[in-house]
Design an enzyme around this catalytic site. Structure first.
Site, PDB file in Angstrom:
ATOM      1  N   TRP A   8    -161.667 -35.709 133.655  1.00 42.81           N
ATOM      2  CA  TRP A   8    -161.870 -37.217 134.496  1.00 42.81           C
ATOM      3  C   TRP A   8    -161.144 -38.004 133.342  1.00 42.81           C
ATOM      4  CZ3 TRP A   8    -162.786 -37.319 138.735  1.00 42.81           C
ATOM      5  CH2 TRP A   8    -164.028 -36.070 139.614  1.00 42.81           C
ATOM      6  N   ASP A  29    -166.921 -44.279 130.022  1.00 43.41           N
ATOM      7  CA  ASP A  29    -167.055 -43.468 131.353  1.00 43.41           C
ATOM      8  C   ASP A  29    -168.197 -42.773 131.132  1.00 43.41           C
ATOM      9  OD1 ASP A  29    -167.403 -41.753 133.691  1.00 43.41           O
ATOM     10  OD2 ASP A  29    -165.223 -41.290 133.652  1.00 43.41           O
ATOM     11  N   LYS A  39    -174.687 -38.310 139.675  1.00 41.10           N
ATOM     12  CA  LYS A  39    -174.968 -37.518 139.495  1.00 41.10           C
ATOM     13  C   LYS A  39    -175.955 -37.641 138.833  1.00 41.10           C
ATOM     14  CE  LYS A  39    -170.558 -36.621 139.098  1.00 41.10           C
ATOM     15  NZ  LYS A  39    -169.655 -36.744 138.369  1.00 41.10           N
TER      16      LYS A  39
HETATM   17  C1  LIG Z   1    -167.908 -38.047 138.734  1.00 42.00           C
HETATM   18  C2  LIG Z   1    -167.388 -38.389 137.594  1.00 42.00           C
HETATM   19  C3  LIG Z   1    -166.159 -38.963 138.418  1.00 42.00           C
HETATM   20  C4  LIG Z   1    -165.512 -39.616 139.550  1.00 42.00           C
HETATM   21  O1  LIG Z   1    -166.921 -39.708 140.324  1.00 42.00           O
HETATM   22  P1  LIG Z   1    -166.132 -40.401 141.390  1.00 42.00           P
HETATM   23  O2  LIG Z   1    -167.105 -41.112 141.767  1.00 42.00           O
HETATM   24  O3  LIG Z   1    -166.109 -39.302 142.475  1.00 42.00           O
HETATM   25  O4  LIG Z   1    -165.734 -41.337 141.022  1.00 42.00           O
HETATM   26  C5  LIG Z   1    -165.671 -39.950 137.363  1.00 42.00           C
HETATM   27  N1  LIG Z   1    -165.970 -39.490 135.381  1.00 42.00           N
HETATM   28  C6  LIG Z   1    -167.363 -38.105 134.768  1.00 42.00           C
HETATM   29  C7  LIG Z   1    -167.304 -37.928 133.982  1.00 42.00           C
HETATM   30  C8  LIG Z   1    -166.948 -37.904 136.451  1.00 42.00           C
HETATM   31  O5  LIG Z   1    -168.204 -37.130 135.830  1.00 42.00           O
END
Ligand SMILES: *Cc1c(COP(=O)(O)O)cnc(C)c1O
Length: 357
Positions: A99, A166, A190
């Site tokens: 990511w 993030d 998540k």
């Molecule tokens: C799942 C995830 C993403 C991607 O998220 P989307 O909503 O599918 O774009 C980005 N960063 C992390 C840390 C993730 O776990």
């Protein structure tokens, strides 16, 4: 048989969230209409957004001077929105996994990117330390929880420049000091809601410093000034997010979650370290994610991987297959996963050990 949901994302949600959302899909706020068929500008739905923002602020203890918005596009769109809105010349990034790598790629479209450290040399199985963040960057970007490789930054870093994080897969899992961050963002799927809504917590004074023209929909200030109602927001996921936030508050808030998450992670890592058939892929205990526990068959037992996966699935363990780029297993222990599910997985690992010895 009881199913134990270890999926990495979309992933387990509180039963409270699921039931209340189903009820609202049939009859929202006593309107006699489905949540899917009402105006996002109805006073009943505006109240949902307002309450969700208020609970974000309350549960994370967000100080004055920050805004909370809900938008579409996933965390992946934030990889571009962050640099679009706040990268003037140069930004620093920490590369702790897939990511982070994707975020770095997008940032490079907007300016100079200094990757201050990376754990790619060891398949992202540790958190780099001891690096220096240059003082002349517009911001420093981190991915607090590495969902795929199972590492996590478990502290709020002090770096001397605006910090952007993030937190897609560990928001609300531990107490954080929001005042240490300029922007925190994440996809909801998540730890919060079904896929479709992305949250961003933005320090207002970080905005308005870049000169480039920003398309209206990609501009944070658009969504802040319109309170997430510039265009039609993802109504159903936002409603579900509100239910999760209420559940969180009723469950004792983020501090209570953190305590429970520590217990769950300690139980599972303890078994992985004890059981001779398995090995954790992240060696250093202080780098191990509490949200995504990655493990593989130990040396000499590699041939049993498929057999364990099949056996665990038969026992009701769902979604423990590792990410395709890592292999092995990954058990995700998000807030809504009960301690008893971790106990069930541990029992399954112990039963498998007995069968094989
Ligand atoms: C799942 C995830 C993403 C991607 O998220 P989307 O909503 O599918 O774009 C980005 N960063 C992390 C840390 C993730 O776990």
């Amino acid at each position: 048989m009881k199913k134990h949901n270890f999926y990495a994302g979309p992933s387990i949600l509180p039963q409270y969230t699921i039931e209340n959302t189903i009820a609202a899909l049939k009859d929202f706020a006593g309107m006699g209409l489905s949540l899917m068929e009402i105006s996002h500008r109805s006073k009943q739905f505006v109240a949902v957004v307002d309450e969700a923002v208020a609970l974000f602020k309350e549960l994370l203890n967000i100080p004055e001077g920050y805004s909370v918005i809900f938008v579409g596009g996933g965390a992946s769109l934030q990889f571009s929105m962050v640099p679009y809105n706040i990268l003037n010349k140069k930004a620093a990034y920490l590369n702790t996994g897939e990511w982070a790598t994707k975020a770095i790629k997008e940032a490079k479209l907007f300016g100079e990117v200094n990757v201050v450290a990376s754990s790619e040399d060891k398949q992202f199985n540790y958190i780099p330390r001891g690096y220096k963040v240059p003082t002349d960057v517009d911001y420093f970007h981190i991915t607090t929880n590495n969902t795929i490789y199972g590492t996590e930054i478990l502290e709020d870093l002090e770096v001397g420049v605006p910090l952007v994080a993030d937190m897609s897969s560990d928001i609300f899992s531990r107490v954080i000091d929001v005042s240490k961050y300029a922007i925190i963002y994440g996809g909801a799927q998540k730890n919060l809601a079904p896929a479709g809504v992305t949250f961003a917590i933005i320090k207002d004074d970080i905005l308005g410093k870049v000169e480039r023209a920003i398309p209206t929909m990609l501009k944070y200030s658009t969504h802040i000034s319109k309170e997430s109602m510039f265009n039609t927001p993802p109504v159903v996921p936002i409603y579900a997010a509100l239910q999760t936030l209420k559940w969180l508050k009723d469950s004792g808030g983020v501090a209570a979650m953190e305590k429970e998450n520590k217990r769950k992670a300690a139980l599972l890592y303890g078994e992985i370290d004890r059981n001779p058939l398995f090995r954790a892929t992240v060696p250093a205990p202080e780098d191990r994610s509490r949200m995504n526990v990655c493990f593989v068959m130990n040396e000499g037992y590699e041939h049993l991987e498929k057999e364990f996966n099949d056996y665990a699935t038969e026992q009701g363990m769902i979604g423990i297959k590792g990410h395709r780029s890592v292999g092995g297993f990954r058990a995700s222990l998000y807030n809504a996963l009960p301690y008893t599910s971790v106990e069930a997985l541990v029992e399954t690992m112990q039963a498998f050990e007995k069968m094989k010895k």
